[in-house]
Design a protein around this motif. Structure first.
Motif, PDB file in Angstrom:
ATOM      1  N   GLU A 183      -4.915  -7.995  -8.474  1.00  0.00           N
ATOM      2  CA  GLU A 183      -4.458  -9.361  -8.250  1.00  0.00           C
ATOM      3  C   GLU A 183      -3.436  -9.439  -7.123  1.00  0.00           C
ATOM      4  OE1 GLU A 183      -5.761 -12.002  -9.165  1.00  0.00           O
ATOM      5  OE2 GLU A 183      -7.082 -11.323 -10.767  1.00  0.00           O
ATOM      6  N   VAL A 184      -2.602  -8.409  -6.955  1.00  0.00           N
ATOM      7  CA  VAL A 184      -1.703  -8.377  -5.805  1.00  0.00           C
ATOM      8  C   VAL A 184      -2.514  -8.287  -4.519  1.00  0.00           C
ATOM      9  CG1 VAL A 184       0.034  -6.987  -4.595  1.00  0.00           C
ATOM     10  CG2 VAL A 184       0.283  -7.443  -7.041  1.00  0.00           C
ATOM     11  N   ALA A 185      -3.553  -7.453  -4.515  1.00  0.00           N
ATOM     12  CA  ALA A 185      -4.411  -7.325  -3.334  1.00  0.00           C
ATOM     13  C   ALA A 185      -5.079  -8.656  -2.998  1.00  0.00           C
ATOM     14  CB  ALA A 185      -5.459  -6.247  -3.568  1.00  0.00           C
ATOM     15  N   ARG A 186      -5.537  -9.371  -4.008  1.00  0.00           N
ATOM     16  CA  ARG A 186      -6.176 -10.670  -3.779  1.00  0.00           C
ATOM     17  C   ARG A 186      -5.194 -11.676  -3.184  1.00  0.00           C
ATOM     18  NH1 ARG A 186      -9.296 -13.110  -8.875  1.00  0.00           N
ATOM     19  NH2 ARG A 186     -10.063 -14.518  -7.286  1.00  0.00           N
ATOM     20  N   ALA A 187      -3.946 -11.601  -3.611  1.00  0.00           N
ATOM     21  CA  ALA A 187      -2.953 -12.594  -3.203  1.00  0.00           C
ATOM     22  C   ALA A 187      -2.387 -12.345  -1.812  1.00  0.00           C
ATOM     23  CB  ALA A 187      -1.816 -12.639  -4.223  1.00  0.00           C
ATOM     24  N   LEU A 188      -2.582 -11.154  -1.276  1.00  0.00           N
ATOM     25  CA  LEU A 188      -2.053 -10.838   0.050  1.00  0.00           C
ATOM     26  C   LEU A 188      -2.832 -11.585   1.134  1.00  0.00           C
ATOM     27  CD1 LEU A 188      -1.587  -6.982  -0.311  1.00  0.00           C
ATOM     28  CD2 LEU A 188       0.238  -8.599   0.277  1.00  0.00           C
ATOM     29  N   PRO A 189      -2.194 -11.879   2.259  1.00  0.00           N
ATOM     30  CA  PRO A 189      -2.942 -12.424   3.397  1.00  0.00           C
ATOM     31  C   PRO A 189      -3.951 -11.384   3.883  1.00  0.00           C
ATOM     32  CG  PRO A 189      -0.701 -11.858   4.037  1.00  0.00           C
ATOM     33  CD  PRO A 189      -0.752 -11.734   2.547  1.00  0.00           C
ATOM     34  N   SER A 190      -5.023 -11.835   4.482  1.00  0.00           N
ATOM     35  CA  SER A 190      -6.129 -10.949   4.839  1.00  0.00           C
ATOM     36  C   SER A 190      -5.703  -9.769   5.689  1.00  0.00           C
ATOM     37  CB  SER A 190      -7.224 -11.741   5.563  1.00  0.00           C
ATOM     38  OG  SER A 190      -6.700 -12.362   6.729  1.00  0.00           O
ATOM     39  N   GLU A 191      -4.715  -9.967   6.569  1.00  0.00           N
ATOM     40  CA  GLU A 191      -4.318  -8.891   7.471  1.00  0.00           C
ATOM     41  C   GLU A 191      -3.522  -7.794   6.758  1.00  0.00           C
ATOM     42  OE1 GLU A 191      -1.128 -12.114   7.834  1.00  0.00           O
ATOM     43  OE2 GLU A 191      -3.308 -11.996   7.641  1.00  0.00           O
ATOM     44  N   LEU A 192      -3.057  -8.059   5.545  1.00  0.00           N
ATOM     45  CA  LEU A 192      -2.291  -7.061   4.801  1.00  0.00           C
ATOM     46  C   LEU A 192      -3.027  -6.518   3.582  1.00  0.00           C
ATOM     47  CD1 LEU A 192       1.370  -8.454   4.796  1.00  0.00           C
ATOM     48  CD2 LEU A 192       0.386  -6.664   6.242  1.00  0.00           C
ATOM     49  N   ARG A 193      -4.200  -7.027   3.316  1.00  0.00           N
ATOM     50  CA  ARG A 193      -4.930  -6.547   2.151  1.00  0.00           C
ATOM     51  C   ARG A 193      -5.305  -5.070   2.299  1.00  0.00           C
ATOM     52  NH1 ARG A 193      -9.294 -11.194   0.186  1.00  0.00           N
ATOM     53  NH2 ARG A 193      -7.743 -12.546  -0.851  1.00  0.00           N
ATOM     54  N   PRO A 194      -5.345  -4.339   1.180  1.00  0.00           N
ATOM     55  CA  PRO A 194      -5.766  -2.942   1.262  1.00  0.00           C
ATOM     56  C   PRO A 194      -7.238  -2.839   1.646  1.00  0.00           C
ATOM     57  CG  PRO A 194      -5.649  -3.644  -1.012  1.00  0.00           C
ATOM     58  CD  PRO A 194      -5.068  -4.769  -0.192  1.00  0.00           C
ATOM     59  N   ARG A 195      -7.598  -1.705   2.231  1.00  0.00           N
ATOM     60  CA  ARG A 195      -9.002  -1.470   2.533  1.00  0.00           C
ATOM     61  C   ARG A 195      -9.785  -1.207   1.261  1.00  0.00           C
ATOM     62  NH1 ARG A 195     -10.428  -2.718   7.830  1.00  0.00           N
ATOM     63  NH2 ARG A 195      -8.689  -2.173   9.202  1.00  0.00           N
ATOM     64  N   ILE A 196      -9.128  -0.612   0.277  1.00  0.00           N
ATOM     65  CA  ILE A 196      -9.811  -0.271  -0.973  1.00  0.00           C
ATOM     66  C   ILE A 196      -8.820  -0.303  -2.125  1.00  0.00           C
ATOM     67  CG2 ILE A 196      -9.498   2.222  -0.641  1.00  0.00           C
ATOM     68  CD1 ILE A 196     -12.376   2.516  -1.881  1.00  0.00           C
ATOM     69  N   VAL A 197      -9.287  -0.745  -3.267  1.00  0.00           N
ATOM     70  CA  VAL A 197      -8.515  -0.731  -4.501  1.00  0.00           C
ATOM     71  C   VAL A 197      -9.199   0.230  -5.465  1.00  0.00           C
ATOM     72  CG1 VAL A 197      -7.745  -2.088  -6.492  1.00  0.00           C
ATOM     73  CG2 VAL A 197      -7.658  -3.083  -4.197  1.00  0.00           C
ATOM     74  N   VAL A 198      -8.409   1.099  -6.092  1.00  0.00           N
ATOM     75  CA  VAL A 198      -8.940   2.088  -7.038  1.00  0.00           C
ATOM     76  C   VAL A 198      -8.388   1.767  -8.424  1.00  0.00           C
ATOM     77  CG1 VAL A 198      -9.155   4.539  -7.608  1.00  0.00           C
ATOM     78  CG2 VAL A 198      -9.042   3.820  -5.211  1.00  0.00           C
TER      79      VAL A 198
END
Length: 233
Positions: A80-95
């Motif tokens: 959910e943190v990854a989803r909430a980040l702006p696109s330029e800061l999102r992780p490449r992958i969530v494990v």
């Protein structure tokens, strides 16, 4: 790689993992309120508020190309943190490790003190903690606090993010079979992979299974994503 702890967990859960992955991956970990140096900080009263608090603390340190790893409760928080980040800061992958997919949350109501032994057993901490009543009570209180916040979680199916997901199951995790973990496939429009590792519910915690069970998988996952160098997260 940014690590998100299990319910009641702290940054120390990832100390062994950080040492084992260095220098190829720089490991950061999230310290939630109510533990360690933040023992006196109150936990936000909702899951949405917790996500916002983590975003505020983490965002200034992120760079493109990071990986997020979360185990159990931390898997949902990482996602959910990854989803909430702006696109330029999102992780490449969530494990996400040893966690049901987002639509399956929240889980059962946190047990009362009478269920403390069962709760520690289910989390893989029954034999890891010292035989000290006060310490065990603190551990149970922290777990219950996190799970109580998690009870406020409400899954939003849309929009589905496009970052990759590699979902990990523990072969000896008695409460969460690999087939359930594979349900994370519906949580992304991007690449999805999954694996089952030798270990229990808390795969990365040195006091239980030990981080070695994850090393090869995390190295392989990292190799599939663009690298941003030392200090990228």
């Amino acid at each position: 790689m940014v690590c998100f702890p299990h319910a009641g967990g702290d940054v120390t859960a990832f100390a062994g993992l950080a040492a084992a992955l260095a220098p190829e991956l720089e490991v950061w970990a999230i310290r939630l309120p109510g533990r360690g140096g933040r023992f006196g900080d109150p936990m936000p009263d909702s899951f949405a508020a917790l996500v916002s608090a983590v975003l505020a603390g983490l965002s200034p340190h992120l760079r493109p190309g990071s990986l997020f790893y979360g185990q159990s409760f931390g898997a949902l928080l990482a996602y959910e943190v990854a989803r909430a980040l702006p696109s330029e800061l999102r992780p490449r992958i969530v494990v996400p490790a040893c966690a049901p997919p987002p639509p399956a949350w929240p889980g059962p109501t946190p047990p009362t003190s009478a269920g403390a032994a069962e709760l520690l057993e289910r989390c893989g901490l029954a034999t890891a903690l010292p035989d000290d009543t006060a310490i065990r009570e603190l551990a149970v209180a922290a777990i219950r606090t996190d799970l109580t916040v998690c009870r406020t979680y409400r899954h939003r199916p849309d929009p589905v993010p496009g970052f990759a997901i590699h979902a990990v199951a523990g072969a000896q995790d008695r409460g969460l079979p690999p087939a359930v973990v594979a349900g994370w496939a519906s949580a992304t429009t991007g690449r999805f992979t999954t694996s089952t590792e030798d270990g229990g519910h808390l795969l990365a915690t040195p006091l239980t299974s030990g981080p070695a069970t994850l090393l090869r998988t995390l190295h392989a996952v990292a190799a599939q994503t663009p690298q941003c160098g030392v200090g990228c997260v």
